[in-house]
Design a protein around this motif. Structure first.
Motif, short mmCIF file in Angstrom:
data_model
loop_
_atom_site.label_atom_id
_atom_site.label_comp_id
_atom_site.label_asym_id
_atom_site.label_seq_id
_atom_site.Cartn_x
_atom_site.Cartn_y
_atom_site.Cartn_z
N PRO B 49 0.81 -1.23 0.00
CA PRO B 49 0.00 0.00 0.00
C PRO B 49 0.84 1.28 0.00
O PRO B 49 0.34 2.33 -0.36
CB PRO B 49 -0.81 -0.08 1.29
CG PRO B 49 -0.54 -1.41 1.89
CD PRO B 49 0.69 -1.97 1.26
N LYS B 50 2.08 1.16 0.39
CA LYS B 50 2.90 2.36 0.54
C LYS B 50 3.79 2.61 -0.68
O LYS B 50 4.39 3.66 -0.82
CB LYS B 50 3.78 2.19 1.80
CG LYS B 50 4.50 3.42 2.27
CD LYS B 50 3.57 4.38 2.97
CE LYS B 50 4.32 5.59 3.49
NZ LYS B 50 3.41 6.57 4.07
N TYR B 92 -6.84 -2.28 4.11
CA TYR B 92 -6.07 -1.45 3.18
C TYR B 92 -6.79 -1.19 1.86
O TYR B 92 -6.14 -0.78 0.90
CB TYR B 92 -4.69 -2.08 2.94
CG TYR B 92 -3.83 -1.98 4.17
CD1 TYR B 92 -3.21 -0.79 4.50
CD2 TYR B 92 -3.67 -3.05 5.03
CE1 TYR B 92 -2.46 -0.66 5.65
CE2 TYR B 92 -2.92 -2.94 6.19
CZ TYR B 92 -2.31 -1.73 6.49
OH TYR B 92 -1.58 -1.61 7.63
N PHE B 95 -7.05 -1.32 -3.04
CA PHE B 95 -5.72 -0.95 -3.51
C PHE B 95 -4.72 -2.07 -3.24
O PHE B 95 -3.74 -2.23 -3.95
CB PHE B 95 -5.28 0.33 -2.78
CG PHE B 95 -4.01 0.93 -3.28
CD1 PHE B 95 -4.03 1.91 -4.26
CD2 PHE B 95 -2.78 0.52 -2.77
CE1 PHE B 95 -2.86 2.47 -4.71
CE2 PHE B 95 -1.60 1.08 -3.23
CZ PHE B 95 -1.64 2.05 -4.20
#
Lengths: 176, 153
Positions: B49-50, B92, B95
């Motif tokens: 996710p980052k 999360y 995505f």
């Protein structure tokens, strides 16, 4: 058959192009993913407080008032930048902050709060980052806007500064 | 020949380190080969996710390592693949997966291009039939034939 039909593909391309242009030009934030917790209750948890390992904080005993749940850590440089702003907002505007100390060491966290002031009315100690994971935290700082009934209204990723506070976040806080 | 032995030992060592790296790919031991395969498939399909565009298996981000750990724990608790993916989506959002679930919005991504293709093919087919008809010699009656003959003289 109408001869306009020959222009149909061109119109289609123009329509799709227009849509792309709209998304590009209009200020639509495609990077910021809204939290899936929006309008849902905080996940269940039972974690010690930063200052007192024997004090267990739960999703049920945090607060009856709206508050901002701020994910922070001593290793997080942006949190260091954000910290004085949070302190001023707590002092000057009476904003209620609850800290979520994320993947940190207790001693360092306590030292940090002693050195740089403490804007938090409570501070959850999430050493393993389990609550962070259930909240969908991807890093620090992140701030959850929580209503008095314990449901999440909004998540802000990145630091809070006076600019985004005055232009956007303050209104969200006041609407809680 | 001493040289040769040295080289052999040298490259042997390098090779050994490489195979070690491949063997010790993740820090999670699996007793069950089936679980290991599912772990690899899941971390391949889950998206960090980052990160810009990296799956969880590939990423060094702390959050990717957290997700790997959670996948490992859930697998050992006996969760199904779908339960694990849903567990991540709950936290999360969509995505987090490279295989988005079918939804009303996503359906259109499949329907619109197919519909455009079908309409286009139908259009071409109908048009080709029409030109064939147009290309077919028109029947002319006797009077017209006479006129034509006169003109051709």
């Amino acid at each position: 058959m109408n001869r306009w039909i020959y222009f149909a593909p061109a119109f289609l391309v123009l329509a799709i192009g227009g849509l792309f242009l709209y998304v590009m030009v209009a200020d639509i934030d495609t990077k910021n993913i809204p939290t899936p917790l929006k309008d849902k209750a905080l996940p269940e948890f039972a974690l010690p407080s930063v200052h007192d390992p024997d004090e267990i904080l739960r999703n049920t005993n945090l607060s009856d008032q709206p508050y901002l749940l701020n994910v922070w850590a001593t290793w997080c440089i942006t949190c260091r930048v954000e910290h004085p702003v949070l302190y001023r907002l707590a002092q000057d505007e009476g904003v209620k902050f609850i800290g979520l100390n994320y993947k940190d060491s207790r001693d360092e966290a306590i030292d940090w709060l002693a050195e740089y002031n403490d804007p938090f009315s409570k501070n959850i100690y999430d050493e393993e980052g389990t609550l962070g994971f259930d909240l969908g935290v991807t890093g620090a700082p992140e701030t959850f806007f929580v209503r008095g009934d314990g449901t999440v209204a909004y998540k802000h990723v990145g630091e809070i500064d006076y600019d985004n506070w005055n232009n956007k976040l303050k209104a969200i806080y006041e609407s809680l | 020949m001493n040289h040769f032995k040295f080289l052999l030992a040298f490259f042997g060592l390098i090779l050994a380190s490489v195979s070690f790296a491949a063997f010790d790919d993740h820090r999670f031991p699996f007793d069950d080969e089936g679980l290991k395969e599912r772990y690899e498939a899941l971390t391949y399909e889950l998206r960090c996710p980052k990160c810009q565009n990296q799956n969880v298996a590939d990423s060094d981000a702390p959050i990717a390592s957290d997700i790997r750990e959670r996948v490992y724990d859930l697998l050992n608790e006996g969760a199904t693949d779908k339960e694990i993916i849903d567990h991540m989506i709950d936290r999360y959002t969509e995505f987090v997966t490279y295989k988005p679930q079918m939804s009303f919005g996503i359906m259109w991504l499949y329907i619109i291009p197919t519909a455009v293709l079908v309409i286009g093919l139908a259009f071409i087919y109908l048009r080709s039939r029409k030109t064939k008809e147009a290309a077919a010699p028109e029947q002319i009656d006797e009077k017209e034939q006479q006129k034509l003959n006169e003109l051709l003289k």
